[in-house]
Design a protein around this motif. Structure first.
Motif, PDB file in Angstrom:
ATOM      1  N   ASP A  43       6.374   9.448   2.825  1.00 47.84           N
ATOM      2  CA  ASP A  43       7.005   8.386   3.616  1.00 47.84           C
ATOM      3  C   ASP A  43       6.045   7.220   3.827  1.00 47.84           C
ATOM      4  OD1 ASP A  43       9.278   9.994   3.862  1.00 47.84           O
ATOM      5  OD2 ASP A  43       8.779  10.663   5.901  1.00 47.84           O
ATOM      6  N   TYR A  44       4.827   7.544   4.210  1.00 46.54           N
ATOM      7  CA  TYR A  44       3.810   6.527   4.492  1.00 46.54           C
ATOM      8  C   TYR A  44       3.503   5.691   3.245  1.00 46.54           C
ATOM      9  CZ  TYR A  44      -0.691   4.544   5.937  1.00 46.54           C
ATOM     10  OH  TYR A  44      -1.724   3.687   6.231  1.00 46.54           O
ATOM     11  N   MET A  45       3.288   6.361   2.121  1.00 46.20           N
ATOM     12  CA  MET A  45       2.916   5.645   0.900  1.00 46.20           C
ATOM     13  C   MET A  45       4.076   4.822   0.339  1.00 46.20           C
ATOM     14  SD  MET A  45       0.335   8.396  -0.886  1.00 46.20           S
ATOM     15  CE  MET A  45      -0.157   7.274  -2.216  1.00 46.20           C
ATOM     16  N   LEU A  46       5.285   5.369   0.381  1.00 39.51           N
ATOM     17  CA  LEU A  46       6.443   4.591  -0.075  1.00 39.51           C
ATOM     18  C   LEU A  46       6.599   3.322   0.759  1.00 39.51           C
ATOM     19  CD1 LEU A  46       9.121   7.362  -0.752  1.00 39.51           C
ATOM     20  CD2 LEU A  46       8.158   5.779  -2.456  1.00 39.51           C
ATOM     21  N   ALA A  47       6.462   3.464   2.074  1.00 41.99           N
ATOM     22  CA  ALA A  47       6.614   2.309   2.965  1.00 41.99           C
ATOM     23  C   ALA A  47       5.556   1.251   2.685  1.00 41.99           C
ATOM     24  CB  ALA A  47       6.555   2.749   4.428  1.00 41.99           C
ATOM     25  N   ARG A  48       4.349   1.668   2.344  1.00 40.25           N
ATOM     26  CA  ARG A  48       3.264   0.716   2.066  1.00 40.25           C
ATOM     27  C   ARG A  48       3.345   0.139   0.662  1.00 40.25           C
ATOM     28  NH1 ARG A  48      -2.413   2.641   2.768  1.00 40.25           N
ATOM     29  NH2 ARG A  48      -2.767   0.468   2.336  1.00 40.25           N
ATOM     30  N   MET A  49       3.468   0.989  -0.339  1.00 43.87           N
ATOM     31  CA  MET A  49       3.365   0.556  -1.727  1.00 43.87           C
ATOM     32  C   MET A  49       4.604  -0.184  -2.225  1.00 43.87           C
ATOM     33  SD  MET A  49       1.597   4.001  -3.310  1.00 43.87           S
ATOM     34  CE  MET A  49       2.016   3.560  -4.973  1.00 43.87           C
ATOM     35  N   PHE A  50       5.756   0.175  -1.698  1.00 56.40           N
ATOM     36  CA  PHE A  50       6.993  -0.381  -2.222  1.00 56.40           C
ATOM     37  C   PHE A  50       7.733  -1.257  -1.214  1.00 56.40           C
ATOM     38  CE2 PHE A  50       5.973   3.274  -4.857  1.00 56.40           C
ATOM     39  CZ  PHE A  50       5.984   2.674  -6.111  1.00 56.40           C
ATOM     40  N   ALA A  51       7.016  -1.728  -0.204  1.00 55.56           N
ATOM     41  CA  ALA A  51       7.592  -2.701   0.726  1.00 55.56           C
ATOM     42  C   ALA A  51       7.829  -3.998  -0.051  1.00 55.56           C
ATOM     43  CB  ALA A  51       6.639  -2.948   1.887  1.00 55.56           C
ATOM     44  N   PRO A  52       8.946  -4.670   0.191  1.00 54.38           N
ATOM     45  CA  PRO A  52       9.247  -5.898  -0.562  1.00 54.38           C
ATOM     46  C   PRO A  52       8.125  -6.928  -0.534  1.00 54.38           C
ATOM     47  CG  PRO A  52      11.149  -5.218   0.732  1.00 54.38           C
ATOM     48  CD  PRO A  52      10.011  -4.318   1.120  1.00 54.38           C
TER      49      PRO A  52
END
Length: 170
Positions: A43-52
């Motif tokens: 969750d943490y990495m998706l939110a950081r790496m793939f934030a628009p």
């Protein structure tokens, strides 16, 4: 290129393509990474790496997102960009939907990135991969990558990336 399942193509992504890539990343990560890293870290990495905003910043800074398309459907992607060493290109991301893995699509995408790096005058491609991601490590080794070093990087939020740095001469 044609395959038994349809027409495969690779094309560079534009800003408008980034939301579809982020959505695909979420699907792939949630199927692939449990058991390798915790759901909280996913969750943490998706939110950081793939934030628009983050993806747009990367694109503006020279990261190239490559889309792997099967009959026009996005089934995978890669991202590559600058390294601290001008002779190196860094493969930052390479993901293919699980149902399309082991069909040569990831290798095709990897070869595309290697050729792009060569055209830019690079002599080496580097990447990081989670030490527990055995299938990815084996795939990279099959494609000529060697483990260069082991690193543990604090990414905030109480999480670390416990990775191998791998590289390959071009």
């Amino acid at each position: 290129m044609n395959s038994e399942a349809g027409s495969i193509s690779i094309r560079s992504a534009a800003l408008a393509d980034l939301p579809a890539i982020a959505s695909l990343a979420e699907v792939i990560w949630r199927r692939h990474y449990p058991g390798i890293i915790t759901v909280a870290q996913i969750d943490y990495m998706l939110a950081r790496m793939f934030a628009p905003d983050e993806m747009a910043r990367q694109l503006a800074a020279g990261t190239v997102y490559e889309q792997l398309l099967l009959d026009g459907r996005l089934i995978g992607f890669a991202a590559h960009g600058l390294s601290a060493d001008p002779a190196e290109r860094r493969l930052d991301k390479l993901y293919v939907l699980v149902e399309f893995q082991r069909r040569g699509h990831g290798g095709m995408l990897l070869r595309h990135v290697m050729e792009a790096a060569r055209r830019l005058g690079c002599t080496r491609l580097t990447l990081t991969v989670n030490k527990r991601n055995r299938n990815a490590i084996a795939a990279y080794q099959k494609n000529g990558f060697d483990i260069r070093e082991s690193v543990v990087v604090d990414i905030g939020g109480g999480f670390v990336m416990d990775d191998f740095v791998m590289s390959r001469r071009l």
